[in-house]
Design an enzyme around this catalytic site. Sequence first.
Site, PDB file in Angstrom:
ATOM      1  N   LYS A  32      12.555   3.050   8.677  1.00 17.28           N
ATOM      2  CA  LYS A  32      12.698   4.131   7.692  1.00 17.28           C
ATOM      3  C   LYS A  32      11.511   5.095   7.753  1.00 17.28           C
ATOM      4  CE  LYS A  32      15.559   1.729   4.274  1.00 17.28           C
ATOM      5  NZ  LYS A  32      16.596   2.774   4.210  1.00 17.28           N
ATOM      6  N   GLU A  50      -0.220   9.946   9.326  1.00 17.59           N
ATOM      7  CA  GLU A  50      -1.152   9.879  10.446  1.00 17.59           C
ATOM      8  C   GLU A  50      -0.868   8.661  11.323  1.00 17.59           C
ATOM      9  OE1 GLU A  50      -3.547  11.957  11.379  1.00 17.59           O
ATOM     10  OE2 GLU A  50      -3.243  13.389   9.742  1.00 17.59           O
ATOM     11  N   ALA A  66      -1.405 -19.277  -1.427  1.00 15.26           N
ATOM     12  CA  ALA A  66      -0.680 -20.153  -2.354  1.00 15.26           C
ATOM     13  C   ALA A  66      -1.656 -21.091  -3.065  1.00 15.26           C
ATOM     14  CB  ALA A  66       0.384 -20.944  -1.615  1.00 15.26           C
ATOM     15  N   GLU A 151       5.273  -5.288   0.801  1.00 12.09           N
ATOM     16  CA  GLU A 151       4.204  -4.508   0.177  1.00 12.09           C
ATOM     17  C   GLU A 151       3.940  -3.275   1.029  1.00 12.09           C
ATOM     18  OE1 GLU A 151      -0.091  -5.407  -1.722  1.00 12.09           O
ATOM     19  OE2 GLU A 151       0.005  -5.570   0.463  1.00 12.09           O
TER      20      GLU A 151
END
Length: 220
Positions: A32, A50, A66, A151
């Site tokens: 995307k 960039e 974790a 993220e």
Amino acid sequence: MVRRAIPEPEAFRELTTFMMVYKFGLAEIRTKIDILAEELAHRGSGNPIEHVNPRLKTPASITAKAQRIGCPLTFDDLRGRIRDIAGIRIVCSFVSDVYTVAEMLTRQPDVNLVVTKDYIAKPKANGYRSLHLIVEIPVFLSDQVVAVPVEVQLRTVAMDFWASLEHKIYYKHDATEISAALRAELAAAAEDAARLDQRMEGLHREIHGPRRPSPAYPRE
């Protein structure tokens, strides 16, 4: 010599499947972003991106996080509580470009924005600046559709420069041992980088006119 345990075949297969889904989600987001960059370059309006740096946490890194946050080492718990197993950093030319690219990405109907952390509007105490998003992207497998969290970090070249060198300064060093004076210097350097961002965008605006207006992007 200490020998590392070899995972049982079934456990290894489950781990591979678990990681593979995040790899696919990262590939979807990368595609995307590449499409957006190429389209904007084709328009002749200037590509605001960039460079792009995807990364996938290793099993060892996932385990360490974790343990740090008290998350049980089960796939369901890891999936639910660790949202940055797949991550991608988008480095933009100017601050306005950061919000423009974020808006372009998150307005796509198959990208679900889950969390926004705007460390540009509200920098961290150490001076760190970046726009962090957790998005979910559908991955179409042969027998199911999985919503994969990714993220997305968006920052300017100046922000990326500061963050990269700050990481090297702290690398393999206990942050609590860094003097208050040095921490203040690092924060001041971050302020310098922010002023440089403003100055360079101002110069660009004088020569080329205003960039595309930044959208009213959701901030914390």
